[in-house]
Scaffold this motif. Structure first.
Motif, PDB file in Angstrom:
ATOM      1  N   PRO A 173       0.633  -0.930  -0.403  1.00 52.98           N
ATOM      2  CA  PRO A 173       0.065  -0.378  -0.047  1.00 52.98           C
ATOM      3  C   PRO A 173       0.693   1.635   0.004  1.00 52.98           C
ATOM      4  CG  PRO A 173      -0.637  -1.517   1.843  1.00 52.98           C
ATOM      5  CD  PRO A 173       0.243  -1.806   1.333  1.00 52.98           C
ATOM      6  N   GLY A 174       0.330   2.134  -0.464  1.00 49.31           N
ATOM      7  CA  GLY A 174       1.087   4.059  -0.612  1.00 49.31           C
ATOM      8  C   GLY A 174       2.088   3.623  -2.172  1.00 49.31           C
ATOM      9  N   ASN A 175       2.598   2.707  -2.339  1.00 51.74           N
ATOM     10  CA  ASN A 175       3.331   2.590  -3.596  1.00 51.74           C
ATOM     11  C   ASN A 175       2.682   3.309  -4.936  1.00 51.74           C
ATOM     12  OD1 ASN A 175       5.789   1.866  -2.614  1.00 51.74           O
ATOM     13  ND2 ASN A 175       5.906  -0.185  -2.841  1.00 51.74           N
ATOM     14  N   VAL A 176       1.454   2.563  -4.976  1.00 50.30           N
ATOM     15  CA  VAL A 176       1.136   3.262  -5.818  1.00 50.30           C
ATOM     16  C   VAL A 176      -0.357   3.993  -5.772  1.00 50.30           C
ATOM     17  CG1 VAL A 176      -0.542   2.860  -8.690  1.00 50.30           C
ATOM     18  CG2 VAL A 176       1.254   0.856  -7.250  1.00 50.30           C
ATOM     19  N   LYS A 177       0.188   5.608  -6.444  1.00 50.93           N
ATOM     20  CA  LYS A 177      -0.379   6.368  -6.071  1.00 50.93           C
ATOM     21  C   LYS A 177      -2.468   6.182  -6.508  1.00 50.93           C
ATOM     22  CE  LYS A 177       2.557  10.086  -7.172  1.00 50.93           C
ATOM     23  NZ  LYS A 177       3.826  10.083  -8.263  1.00 50.93           N
ATOM     24  N   ASP A 178      -2.892   5.050  -6.915  1.00 52.73           N
ATOM     25  CA  ASP A 178      -3.969   5.243  -6.878  1.00 52.73           C
ATOM     26  C   ASP A 178      -4.464   4.224  -6.365  1.00 52.73           C
ATOM     27  OD1 ASP A 178      -3.825   3.627  -8.876  1.00 52.73           O
ATOM     28  OD2 ASP A 178      -5.259   4.044 -10.896  1.00 52.73           O
ATOM     29  N   GLY A 179      -3.613   2.999  -5.680  1.00 59.88           N
ATOM     30  CA  GLY A 179      -4.186   1.794  -4.968  1.00 59.88           C
ATOM     31  C   GLY A 179      -4.650   0.692  -5.743  1.00 59.88           C
ATOM     32  N   THR A 180      -4.495   1.249  -7.401  1.00 62.97           N
ATOM     33  CA  THR A 180      -4.173  -0.131  -8.312  1.00 62.97           C
ATOM     34  C   THR A 180      -3.237  -0.969  -8.032  1.00 62.97           C
ATOM     35  OG1 THR A 180      -3.826   1.330 -10.298  1.00 62.97           O
ATOM     36  CG2 THR A 180      -6.190   1.304  -9.021  1.00 62.97           C
ATOM     37  N   THR A 181      -3.879  -1.358  -9.178  1.00 64.79           N
ATOM     38  CA  THR A 181      -2.316  -3.532  -9.613  1.00 64.79           C
ATOM     39  C   THR A 181      -2.546  -2.990 -10.406  1.00 64.79           C
ATOM     40  OG1 THR A 181      -3.373  -5.209  -9.180  1.00 64.79           O
ATOM     41  CG2 THR A 181      -2.722  -4.087  -7.141  1.00 64.79           C
ATOM     42  N   ALA A 182      -1.433  -3.711 -10.962  1.00 61.73           N
ATOM     43  CA  ALA A 182      -2.056  -4.446 -13.099  1.00 61.73           C
ATOM     44  C   ALA A 182      -2.622  -5.360 -13.025  1.00 61.73           C
ATOM     45  CB  ALA A 182      -0.467  -4.403 -13.282  1.00 61.73           C
ATOM     46  N   ALA A 183      -3.474  -6.497 -12.208  1.00 58.48           N
ATOM     47  CA  ALA A 183      -3.258  -7.613 -12.481  1.00 58.48           C
ATOM     48  C   ALA A 183      -5.091  -7.844 -13.334  1.00 58.48           C
ATOM     49  CB  ALA A 183      -4.585  -7.805 -11.029  1.00 58.48           C
ATOM     50  N   THR A 184      -5.179  -6.726 -13.564  1.00 56.04           N
ATOM     51  CA  THR A 184      -5.832  -7.014 -14.956  1.00 56.04           C
ATOM     52  C   THR A 184      -5.678  -6.087 -16.221  1.00 56.04           C
ATOM     53  OG1 THR A 184      -8.310  -7.869 -13.702  1.00 56.04           O
ATOM     54  CG2 THR A 184      -7.809  -6.816 -16.137  1.00 56.04           C
ATOM     55  N   ALA A 185      -4.958  -4.963 -15.572  1.00 52.27           N
ATOM     56  CA  ALA A 185      -4.432  -3.462 -16.661  1.00 52.27           C
ATOM     57  C   ALA A 185      -5.032  -3.672 -18.048  1.00 52.27           C
ATOM     58  CB  ALA A 185      -3.178  -4.365 -16.607  1.00 52.27           C
ATOM     59  N   CYS A 186      -5.089  -3.993 -19.060  1.00 52.41           N
ATOM     60  CA  CYS A 186      -5.541  -3.821 -20.343  1.00 52.41           C
ATOM     61  C   CYS A 186      -6.062  -5.007 -21.015  1.00 52.41           C
ATOM     62  CB  CYS A 186      -4.788  -2.838 -22.163  1.00 52.41           C
ATOM     63  SG  CYS A 186      -4.823  -1.844 -21.435  1.00 52.41           S
ATOM     64  N   ASP A 187      -5.894  -6.489 -20.076  1.00 50.80           N
ATOM     65  CA  ASP A 187      -6.115  -7.501 -20.539  1.00 50.80           C
ATOM     66  C   ASP A 187      -5.907  -7.835 -21.435  1.00 50.80           C
ATOM     67  OD1 ASP A 187      -7.399  -9.697 -19.668  1.00 50.80           O
ATOM     68  OD2 ASP A 187      -9.665  -9.934 -20.865  1.00 50.80           O
ATOM     69  N   HIS A 188      -4.996  -7.314 -21.929  1.00 48.63           N
ATOM     70  CA  HIS A 188      -4.107  -8.527 -23.925  1.00 48.63           C
ATOM     71  C   HIS A 188      -3.732  -9.181 -23.784  1.00 48.63           C
ATOM     72  CE1 HIS A 188      -1.646  -7.016 -26.772  1.00 48.63           C
ATOM     73  NE2 HIS A 188      -1.079  -7.534 -26.027  1.00 48.63           N
ATOM     74  N   TYR A 189      -3.209  -9.574 -22.459  1.00 44.66           N
ATOM     75  CA  TYR A 189      -2.939 -11.417 -22.581  1.00 44.66           C
ATOM     76  C   TYR A 189      -4.013 -11.473 -23.409  1.00 44.66           C
ATOM     77  CZ  TYR A 189      -0.989 -15.391 -20.946  1.00 44.66           C
ATOM     78  OH  TYR A 189      -0.096 -16.889 -21.254  1.00 44.66           O
ATOM     79  N   HIS A 190      -5.783 -11.738 -22.619  1.00 49.31           N
ATOM     80  CA  HIS A 190      -6.320 -12.284 -23.640  1.00 49.31           C
ATOM     81  C   HIS A 190      -7.477 -11.329 -24.811  1.00 49.31           C
ATOM     82  CE1 HIS A 190      -6.535 -13.840 -19.228  1.00 49.31           C
ATOM     83  NE2 HIS A 190      -6.341 -15.085 -20.267  1.00 49.31           N
TER      84      HIS A 190
END
Ligand code: GBH
Length: 454
Positions: A46-63
């Motif tokens: 917590p605190g490392n990313v300003k809006d608190g999000t992660t890249a777990a899905t991001a743009c779901d480009h993998y799919h």
């Protein structure tokens, strides 16, 4: 200047493209045997990313890569710069290769080729396998360079029949500064000037990976994507000029000098850890086939004033020997970065002067801006201005062979999270719906008008 003229002034065969990177768009962090990267760990704190999000899905480009490749194709560019996630290919960073990880890039490259687009992969865009960081010291340790080269060999073995243009590293300067000196990016170290060995190991990784790519195929054309920008002293005062010079060294010369001249800037070699620095520099300085420039903005720098600075997403502690100052009289993007197209002309002509006949042909591997909204007229004027500045530099002798917009899609902007939107295509994250912005339509029309000309 009509829309088409912006592009038609460039030579035939100019490499128009768009750029992305793996961690910023793929999601699917636990799929098909991918190992965690330093960014998975960093974004979990917590605190490392300003809006608190992660890249777990991001743009779901993998799919959704097929849909994304269709967007690239419909835009009318000829090339796509993406990055390959080391932890998909070698989940532990060293040891067994994960064929399922390579399968994804194999499918992506096939899809690009089927659409007549040139794949331009980057091997490292900051996502070091976490195991390498935790048990081997990551880029603080020399061995990581050799592990990186082994990974490069595995990728070349799988994709080398369809890929010729390679990028070894993306912006090692930013990765050293933000990731290892200031702790704003993964892996989050705050080593300040003790981060310099990381720079040497990254350069060595470049050198060893380039050798691996070359021995895998005689067709390989090796480049690197370095961040560059003019650094302007805040005044003519000696102290401001000295501060600007040091900042310029760290941003512009620390990586370019060894790569292009085979030596470190004055005062740096002594600080680099190597039993045989001359041998390392010989490898690092092997001529490149082309040189990638990521350009965003110039920086004005003054002598330190004893206070910490928050500037354009950069947090600089008070005890550093320089402090950035706002650039006035220019519009700012929503990230607070000044829009100064003529600084791109200045930069390209400066590179030509400094490196002269040691400078290979250039490709602008990133240029772009963050603005909200679908009717992004500011991005259109940013792109128009920078293409004009690029053309001016080329008329004065800069040998530039291509230009890639950062970015195809809105994506995970590192420590800023999803709040900054750099895409030509808008992503509605909850539904993953892609919507081309006004800038996408503008660029498409410009490229179209240019290629249809008599
Ligand atoms: C690139 O970072 C990255 O390659 C890419 O992944 C990222 O999404 C994109 O750009 C947008 O940020 O701070 O004024 O002193 C480069 C961004 C360019 C920001 C140089 C800081 C340093 C000059 N950096 N800039 S300044």
């Amino acid at each position: 200047m009509t829309t088409g003229e912006v592009v038609s002034r460039f030579p035939d065969g100019f490499l128009w493209g768009v750029s992305t990177s793996a961690f910023q768009i793929e999601g699917a962090l636990e799929e098909d045997g991918r190992g965690p990267s330093v960014w998975d760990a960093f974004t979990a704190v917590p605190g490392n990313v300003k809006d608190g999000t992660t890249a777990a899905t991001a743009c779901d480009h993998y799919h959704r890569y097929r849909e994304d490749v269709a967007l690239i194709h419909d835009l009318g560019v000829v090339a796509y710069r993406f990055s390959i996630a080391w932890p998909r290919v070698v989940p532990e960073g060293t040891g067994p290769v994960n064929p399922a990880g390579l399968d994804f890039y194999d499918r992506l490259v096939d899809e690009l080729c089927a659409r007549g687009l040139e794949p331009v992969p980057t091997l490292f865009h900051w996502d070091t396998p976490l195991a390498l960081e935790e048990s081997h010291g990551g880029w603080r340790h020399r061995d990581t360079a050799a592990h990186f080269a082994d990974y490069a060999a595995a990728v070349a073995d799988r994709l080398g029949d369809r890929v010729t243009r390679w990028i070894t590293l993306n912006e090692p300067a930013e990765h050293t500064l933000l990731g290892h000196a200031l702790g704003q990016h993964a892996p989050g170290h705050t080593l300040v000037f003790d981060a310099l060995p990381v720079a040497h190991h990254l350069l060595l990784g470049h050198g060893l990976a380039a050798e691996a790519l070359r021995s895998a195929s005689g067709e390989a054309r090796i480049g690197i994507a370095n961040s560059h920008g003019p650094v302007w002293p805040a005044s003519d005062d000696h102290a401001d000029k000295a501060a600007a010079d040091l900042y310029d060294l760290l941003l512009n010369r620390l990586f370019a000098d060894p790569l292009l001249l085979g030596r470190y800037p004055e005062g740096i070699a002594e600080l680099m850890p190597a039993a045989d620095l001359a041998a390392d520099l010989k490898l690092i300085g092997r001529p490149l086939d082309w040189y990638g420039v990521n350009y965003y903005q110039p920086t004005k720098v003054a002598a330190p004033d004893g206070t910490s600075t928050d500037y354009a997403g950069l947090h600089l502690p008070a005890d550093l020997p320089f402090t950035p100052r706002p650039i006035e009289d220019h519009p700012l993007t929503d990230f607070g970065w000044p829009v100064v197209p003529e600084a791109l002309t200045e930069l390209l002509l400066h590179l030509r002067t400094r490196y002269a006949d040691r400078l290979p042909p250039l490709i602008i591997t990133e240029n772009g801006c963050s603005y909200p909204g679908l009717d992004d007229q500011e991005r259109i004027s940013f792109l128009r201005g920078h293409l004009h500045a690029l053309h001016t530099a080329m008329q004065s002798g800069a040998d530039v062979r291509g230009y890639f917009v950062w970015s195809l899609l809105d994506n995970f902007e590192w420590a800023e999270g999803h709040a900054r939107r750099f895409g030509l295509v808008h992503v509605d994250y909850p539904t993953q719906r892609r919507t081309p912005k006004a800038s996408y339509h503008w660029l498409r029309a410009a490229l179209h008008a240019a290629t249809d000309r008599p």
